[in-house]
Design a protein around this motif. Structure first.
Motif, PDB file in Angstrom:
ATOM      1  N   LEU A   1      -6.310  -4.656  -0.331  1.00  0.00           N
ATOM      2  CA  LEU A   1      -5.274  -5.491   0.360  1.00  0.00           C
ATOM      3  C   LEU A   1      -5.972  -6.389   1.151  1.00  0.00           C
ATOM      4  CD1 LEU A   1      -2.270  -6.390   0.814  1.00  0.00           C
ATOM      5  CD2 LEU A   1      -2.425  -4.826   2.682  1.00  0.00           C
TER       6      LEU A   1
ATOM      7  N   ARG B   1      -3.612   1.586   5.968  1.00  0.00           N
ATOM      8  CA  ARG B   1      -4.705   0.877   5.553  1.00  0.00           C
ATOM      9  C   ARG B   1      -5.842   2.047   5.238  1.00  0.00           C
ATOM     10  NH1 ARG B   1      -5.006  -4.547   5.450  1.00  0.00           N
ATOM     11  NH2 ARG B   1      -6.582  -4.016   3.581  1.00  0.00           N
ATOM     12  N   ARG B   2      -6.513   2.062   3.935  1.00  0.00           N
ATOM     13  CA  ARG B   2      -7.665   2.881   3.600  1.00  0.00           C
ATOM     14  C   ARG B   2      -8.666   2.268   3.015  1.00  0.00           C
ATOM     15  NH1 ARG B   2      -2.445   4.031   2.264  1.00  0.00           N
ATOM     16  NH2 ARG B   2      -1.488   5.978   2.893  1.00  0.00           N
TER      17      ARG B   2
ATOM     18  N   HIS C   1       3.766   1.917   2.799  1.00  0.00           N
ATOM     19  CA  HIS C   1       4.127   0.816   3.604  1.00  0.00           C
ATOM     20  C   HIS C   1       5.867   0.889   3.947  1.00  0.00           C
ATOM     21  CE1 HIS C   1       4.871  -3.955   2.894  1.00  0.00           C
ATOM     22  NE2 HIS C   1       5.351  -3.472   4.259  1.00  0.00           N
TER      23      HIS C   1
ATOM     24  N   THR D   1       0.817  -1.349  -0.030  1.00  0.00           N
ATOM     25  CA  THR D   1       0.094  -0.084   0.022  1.00  0.00           C
ATOM     26  C   THR D   1       0.637   1.100  -0.073  1.00  0.00           C
ATOM     27  OG1 THR D   1      -0.154   0.225   2.386  1.00  0.00           O
ATOM     28  CG2 THR D   1      -1.810  -1.246   1.420  1.00  0.00           C
ATOM     29  N   GLU D   2       0.304   2.474  -0.412  1.00  0.00           N
ATOM     30  CA  GLU D   2       1.138   3.535  -0.323  1.00  0.00           C
ATOM     31  C   GLU D   2       1.391   3.874   1.189  1.00  0.00           C
ATOM     32  OE1 GLU D   2       0.542   8.491  -1.147  1.00  0.00           O
ATOM     33  OE2 GLU D   2      -0.811   6.987  -2.098  1.00  0.00           O
TER      34      GLU D   2
ATOM     35  N   TYR E   1      -4.095   1.097  10.086  1.00  0.00           N
ATOM     36  CA  TYR E   1      -2.983   0.414   9.843  1.00  0.00           C
ATOM     37  C   TYR E   1      -2.728  -0.840  10.501  1.00  0.00           C
ATOM     38  CZ  TYR E   1      -1.105   2.481  14.058  1.00  0.00           C
ATOM     39  OH  TYR E   1      -0.868   2.640  15.388  1.00  0.00           O
TER      40      TYR E   1
ATOM     41  N   ASP F   1      -8.713  -0.293  -0.009  1.00  0.00           N
ATOM     42  CA  ASP F   1      -7.271  -0.435  -0.726  1.00  0.00           C
ATOM     43  C   ASP F   1      -6.924  -1.818  -1.432  1.00  0.00           C
ATOM     44  OD1 ASP F   1      -6.852  -2.033   1.361  1.00  0.00           O
ATOM     45  OD2 ASP F   1      -5.640  -0.784   2.547  1.00  0.00           O
TER      46      ASP F   1
END
Length: 118
Positions: free
Chosen positions: A104, A98-99, A36, A33-34, A74, A102
């Protein structure tokens, strides 16, 4: 420091971002993720069980980074041993922002729940 450890090599080269006297952080080769990051003790320990004190210190830096980055969601993930998916035998924490949406899915997401034995 261990000569064949890629994390020790990055630390020795000064190739890291936010740090304190015990741990450093840097982006993994394949962020999921952005934002990380990996949070890694400066000293080489194979996993959290081999030095719980430094595992805790790495956790403290990870939480500090999360607060500095104003993350409200997160994951903090660490593994010990190959059966637990550890590929680099240097203690490290994944700080994974985390968003919503996302995409994931964590390894245990969607698995059938085991019933507790009485």
């Amino acid at each position: 420091m261990t000569s064949d450890c890629p994390f020790c090599a990055r630390i020795a080269a000064g190739d890291y971002g936010t740090c304190d006297m015990f741990s450093v952080s840097f982006e993994p080769l394949n962020p999921v993720t952005e934002g990380h990051l990996l949070v890694v003790p400066r000293l080489h320990f194979p996993d959290a069980g081999s030095n719980p004190l430094h595992a805790g210190r790495a956790m403290e830096l990870a939480a500090t980074i999360a607060a500095l980055d104003s993350l409200d969601s997160y994951n903090l993930i660490t593994s010990a041993g190959s059966a637990a998916t550890q590929t680099v035998r240097h203690l490290h924490l994944h700080l994974v922002p985390r968003r919503p949406g996302d995409g994931l899915a964590l390894p245990w997401t969607g698995q059938q729940q085991r019933k507790a034995t009485p």
